[in-house]
Design an enzyme around this catalytic site. Structure first.
Site, PDB file in Angstrom:
ATOM      1  N   HIS A 179      -0.796   4.678  -2.311  1.00  0.00           N
ATOM      2  CA  HIS A 179      -1.477   4.405  -3.585  1.00  0.00           C
ATOM      3  C   HIS A 179      -2.831   3.754  -3.294  1.00  0.00           C
ATOM      4  O   HIS A 179      -2.961   2.965  -2.360  1.00  0.00           O
ATOM      5  CB  HIS A 179      -0.616   3.496  -4.455  1.00  0.00           C
ATOM      6  CG  HIS A 179      -1.126   3.380  -5.858  1.00  0.00           C
ATOM      7  ND1 HIS A 179      -2.192   2.579  -6.190  1.00  0.00           N
ATOM      8  CD2 HIS A 179      -0.749   4.013  -6.998  1.00  0.00           C
ATOM      9  CE1 HIS A 179      -2.433   2.707  -7.488  1.00  0.00           C
ATOM     10  NE2 HIS A 179      -1.572   3.570  -7.996  1.00  0.00           N
ATOM     11  N   ASN A 198       4.870   4.227 -12.631  1.00  0.00           N
ATOM     12  CA  ASN A 198       4.656   3.229 -11.576  1.00  0.00           C
ATOM     13  C   ASN A 198       4.427   1.886 -12.260  1.00  0.00           C
ATOM     14  O   ASN A 198       3.369   1.674 -12.856  1.00  0.00           O
ATOM     15  CB  ASN A 198       3.441   3.650 -10.737  1.00  0.00           C
ATOM     16  CG  ASN A 198       3.005   2.578  -9.763  1.00  0.00           C
ATOM     17  OD1 ASN A 198       3.725   1.608  -9.510  1.00  0.00           O
ATOM     18  ND2 ASN A 198       1.811   2.741  -9.208  1.00  0.00           N
ATOM     19  N   TRP A 199       5.417   1.004 -12.161  1.00  0.00           N
ATOM     20  CA  TRP A 199       5.307  -0.281 -12.867  1.00  0.00           C
ATOM     21  C   TRP A 199       4.429  -1.279 -12.116  1.00  0.00           C
ATOM     22  O   TRP A 199       4.168  -2.358 -12.611  1.00  0.00           O
ATOM     23  CB  TRP A 199       6.713  -0.862 -13.111  1.00  0.00           C
ATOM     24  CG  TRP A 199       7.380  -0.275 -14.314  1.00  0.00           C
ATOM     25  CD1 TRP A 199       7.034   0.861 -14.979  1.00  0.00           C
ATOM     26  CD2 TRP A 199       8.515  -0.823 -15.013  1.00  0.00           C
ATOM     27  NE1 TRP A 199       7.884   1.062 -16.053  1.00  0.00           N
ATOM     28  CE2 TRP A 199       8.801   0.053 -16.086  1.00  0.00           C
ATOM     29  CE3 TRP A 199       9.324  -1.939 -14.848  1.00  0.00           C
ATOM     30  CZ2 TRP A 199       9.853  -0.168 -16.985  1.00  0.00           C
ATOM     31  CZ3 TRP A 199      10.369  -2.165 -15.728  1.00  0.00           C
ATOM     32  CH2 TRP A 199      10.638  -1.295 -16.786  1.00  0.00           C
ATOM     33  N   LYS A 200       4.008  -0.950 -10.898  1.00  0.00           N
ATOM     34  CA  LYS A 200       3.169  -1.866 -10.105  1.00  0.00           C
ATOM     35  C   LYS A 200       3.832  -3.256 -10.075  1.00  0.00           C
ATOM     36  O   LYS A 200       5.046  -3.351 -10.038  1.00  0.00           O
ATOM     37  CB  LYS A 200       1.746  -1.906 -10.662  1.00  0.00           C
ATOM     38  CG  LYS A 200       1.168  -0.490 -10.840  1.00  0.00           C
ATOM     39  CD  LYS A 200      -0.293  -0.489 -11.107  1.00  0.00           C
ATOM     40  CE  LYS A 200      -0.766   0.935 -11.322  1.00  0.00           C
ATOM     41  NZ  LYS A 200      -2.216   1.022 -11.422  1.00  0.00           N
ATOM     42  N   GLU A 224      -4.362   1.403  -4.598  1.00  0.00           N
ATOM     43  CA  GLU A 224      -4.370  -0.067  -4.582  1.00  0.00           C
ATOM     44  C   GLU A 224      -3.903  -0.589  -3.229  1.00  0.00           C
ATOM     45  O   GLU A 224      -4.381  -1.612  -2.748  1.00  0.00           O
ATOM     46  CB  GLU A 224      -3.511  -0.604  -5.736  1.00  0.00           C
ATOM     47  CG  GLU A 224      -4.245  -0.428  -7.067  1.00  0.00           C
ATOM     48  CD  GLU A 224      -3.371  -0.339  -8.296  1.00  0.00           C
ATOM     49  OE1 GLU A 224      -2.158  -0.644  -8.210  1.00  0.00           O
ATOM     50  OE2 GLU A 224      -3.896   0.070  -9.351  1.00  0.00           O
ATOM     51  N   GLY A 231       0.687   4.824 -14.779  1.00  0.00           N
ATOM     52  CA  GLY A 231       0.749   3.382 -14.553  1.00  0.00           C
ATOM     53  C   GLY A 231       0.985   2.633 -15.850  1.00  0.00           C
ATOM     54  O   GLY A 231       2.107   2.518 -16.333  1.00  0.00           O
ATOM     55  N   GLY A 232      -0.096   2.151 -16.451  1.00  0.00           N
ATOM     56  CA  GLY A 232       0.004   1.277 -17.620  1.00  0.00           C
ATOM     57  C   GLY A 232       0.887   1.820 -18.734  1.00  0.00           C
ATOM     58  O   GLY A 232       1.680   1.071 -19.327  1.00  0.00           O
ATOM     59  N   GLY A 244      -6.333   3.084 -14.613  1.00  0.00           N
ATOM     60  CA  GLY A 244      -6.400   1.894 -15.459  1.00  0.00           C
ATOM     61  C   GLY A 244      -7.705   1.743 -16.225  1.00  0.00           C
ATOM     62  O   GLY A 244      -7.991   0.673 -16.767  1.00  0.00           O
ATOM     63  N   GLU A 254      -4.925  11.067  -7.644  1.00  0.00           N
ATOM     64  CA  GLU A 254      -5.291   9.970  -8.532  1.00  0.00           C
ATOM     65  C   GLU A 254      -6.726   9.532  -8.235  1.00  0.00           C
ATOM     66  O   GLU A 254      -6.959   8.724  -7.318  1.00  0.00           O
ATOM     67  CB  GLU A 254      -4.361   8.773  -8.309  1.00  0.00           C
ATOM     68  CG  GLU A 254      -2.909   9.054  -8.612  1.00  0.00           C
ATOM     69  CD  GLU A 254      -2.177   7.771  -8.970  1.00  0.00           C
ATOM     70  OE1 GLU A 254      -1.615   7.739 -10.063  1.00  0.00           O
ATOM     71  OE2 GLU A 254      -2.192   6.823  -8.183  1.00  0.00           O
ATOM     72  N   SER A 267      -4.894   7.112 -15.955  1.00  0.00           N
ATOM     73  CA  SER A 267      -5.090   6.997 -17.410  1.00  0.00           C
ATOM     74  C   SER A 267      -4.416   8.105 -18.212  1.00  0.00           C
ATOM     75  O   SER A 267      -4.939   8.545 -19.243  1.00  0.00           O
ATOM     76  CB  SER A 267      -6.585   6.917 -17.744  1.00  0.00           C
ATOM     77  OG  SER A 267      -7.137   5.732 -17.206  1.00  0.00           O
TER      78      SER A 267
HETATM   79  C1  PEP Z   1      -1.563   4.506 -11.125  1.00  0.00           C
HETATM   80  O1  PEP Z   1      -2.084   3.483 -10.703  1.00  0.00           O
HETATM   81  O2  PEP Z   1      -0.748   5.134 -10.424  1.00  0.00           O
HETATM   82  C2  PEP Z   1      -1.954   4.970 -12.440  1.00  0.00           C
HETATM   83  C3  PEP Z   1      -1.927   6.245 -12.681  1.00  0.00           C
HETATM   84  O3  PEP Z   1      -2.362   4.008 -13.347  1.00  0.00           O
HETATM   85  P1  PEP Z   1      -2.833   4.226 -14.880  1.00  0.00           P
HETATM   86  O4  PEP Z   1      -1.932   5.259 -15.506  1.00  0.00           O
HETATM   87  O5  PEP Z   1      -2.662   2.872 -15.519  1.00  0.00           O
HETATM   88  O6  PEP Z   1      -4.247   4.691 -14.837  1.00  0.00           O
END
Ligand code: PEP
Length: 251
Positions: A93, A10-12, A95, A230-231, A170, A164, A209
Site C-alpha cells: 500500500h 481497507n480499514w487502515k 502508505e 478506504g474511507g 483519501g 491506487e 476515493s
Molecule cells: C486506500 O487507501 O486503499 C484507499 C483506496 O483509500 P480511499 O478510498 O479513502 O481513497
C-alpha cells in the site's frame, strides 16, 4: 461468466471491537447479494474477532512481515495472520511504501511470504501526482510491477493487483475513466508479460476515493475487476452502497 467484482474495504488504523457491528451489517448485506465478492481488511487487532463475527465476507490483513517468525519486535508474520483467521493480505500500500520505506523488493518478499503461507494477496501500485503530471504514470506503475510481483509457479494463484493513484487516496479526486482503463490495460499487459496466460486470471482492482456515486462507472472501466476502498468502507451504510453499485452496474 467472468470473476464477480471483488470489493475490499481497507480499514487502515481504524476500528475497535465497537466497530464489529459495522462488519456484521456489511456481512448481512453481502450475504443477500449474488455475483459479488466482499472482504474487509481491519487492523491486526480485529482480525480474529471479525472472522468470528461474520459468515460470508473475506477477512484479511493490511501488511505482513517477510519472515515467518523471529526477532522482529512489533511485526506480524503471514503464518500468524493465517492463525488469526485471515484469508488474504494487502501488500505494498502506498502508505506503507511512503511511511515505512517499503521498496519494490520488500513488497515482493512480503507477497511471496504471504503466498507461502497460503494467503491471497492484494498487491498495490500507483503513481504520485507529480509522476502523473510529468507523464510518467504508466512507466512508474510498470516499474513497480516489475519489481514487486511475486515469482514462482503458483504466483498468480489468489493474486490481485490494486491500482491506487496516490493522489486519489483519501482526496475525493479520481482519474478519468479513460485514464483508469488505460492504466488497467497497461497492468494487464505487464501481467501477461510476467506470467503468460495465467496473467489473464489476476484480478485488477481500482482504489482511490471510490464511493457509491462513482463505483458503478469505475467498475465498468476496461479491465477493472473490483475496488479497494478506504474511507468509505468504515461504515456499513457507505460500504454496502458501493457493493450494491458494483452489482447493479453488471445487470
Ligand atoms: C486506500 O487507501 O486503499 C484507499 C483506496 O483509500 P480511499 O478510498 O479513502 O481513497
Amino acid at each position: 461468466m467472468a470473476n464477480p467484482p471483488y470489493i475490499v474495504g481497507n480499514w487502515k488504523m481504524n476500528g475497535t471491537r465497537a466497530m464489529l457491528a459495522e462488519a456484521r451489517a456489511i456481512d448481512r448485506a453481502a450475504s443477500r447479494l449474488r455475483d459479488v465478492q466482499v472482504a474487509l481488511a481491519p487492523p491486526f487487532t480485529l482480525i480474529h474477532a471479525m472472522r468470528e463475527a461474520v459468515n460470508d465476507i473475506g477477512i484479511g490483513a493490511q501488511d505482513c512481515h517477510v519472515r515467518p517468525s523471529g526477532a522482529f519486535t512489533g511485526d506480524i508474520s503471514a503464518p500468524m495472520l493465517v492463525d488469526a483467521g485471515a484469508g488474504f493480505v494487502i501488500v505494498g500500500h502506498s502508505e506503507r511504501r511512503a511511511m515505512h520505506g517499503e521498496t519494490d523488493a520488500i513488497v515482493r518478499a512480503k507477497a511471496e511470504a504471504a503466498q507461502a503461507a497460503g494467503l491471497g494477496i492484494i498487491l498495490c501500485v500507483g503513481e504520485t501526482e507529480a509522476e502523473r503530471d510529468s507523464g510518467e504514470a504508466e512507466a512508474v506503475v510498470t516499474r513497480q510491477l516489475a519489481g514487486s510481483l511475486p515469482q514462482g509457479e503458483e504466483a498468480t494463484v489468489k493474486l490481485s493487483v490494486a491500482y491506487e493513484p496516490v493522489w486519489a487516496i483519501g482526496t475525493g479526486r479520481v482519474p478519468s475513466i479513460d485514464d483508469v482503463g488505460a492504466m488497467h490495460r497497461a497492468i494487464r499487459a505487464r501481467l501477461a508479460a510476467t506470467y503468460g496466460e495465467a496473467g489473464g486470471d489476476v484480478r485488477i482492482l481500482y482504489g482511490g476515493s471510490v464511493n457509491a456515486g462513482n463505483a458503478a462507472e469505475l467498475l465498468a472501466a476496461d479491465e477493472v475487476g473490483g475496488a479497494l476502498v478506504g474511507g468509505a468502507s468504515l461504515t456499513a451504510e457507505s460500504f454496502t452502497a458501493i457493493v450494491v453499485a458494483a452489482v447493479s452496474g453488471r445487470e
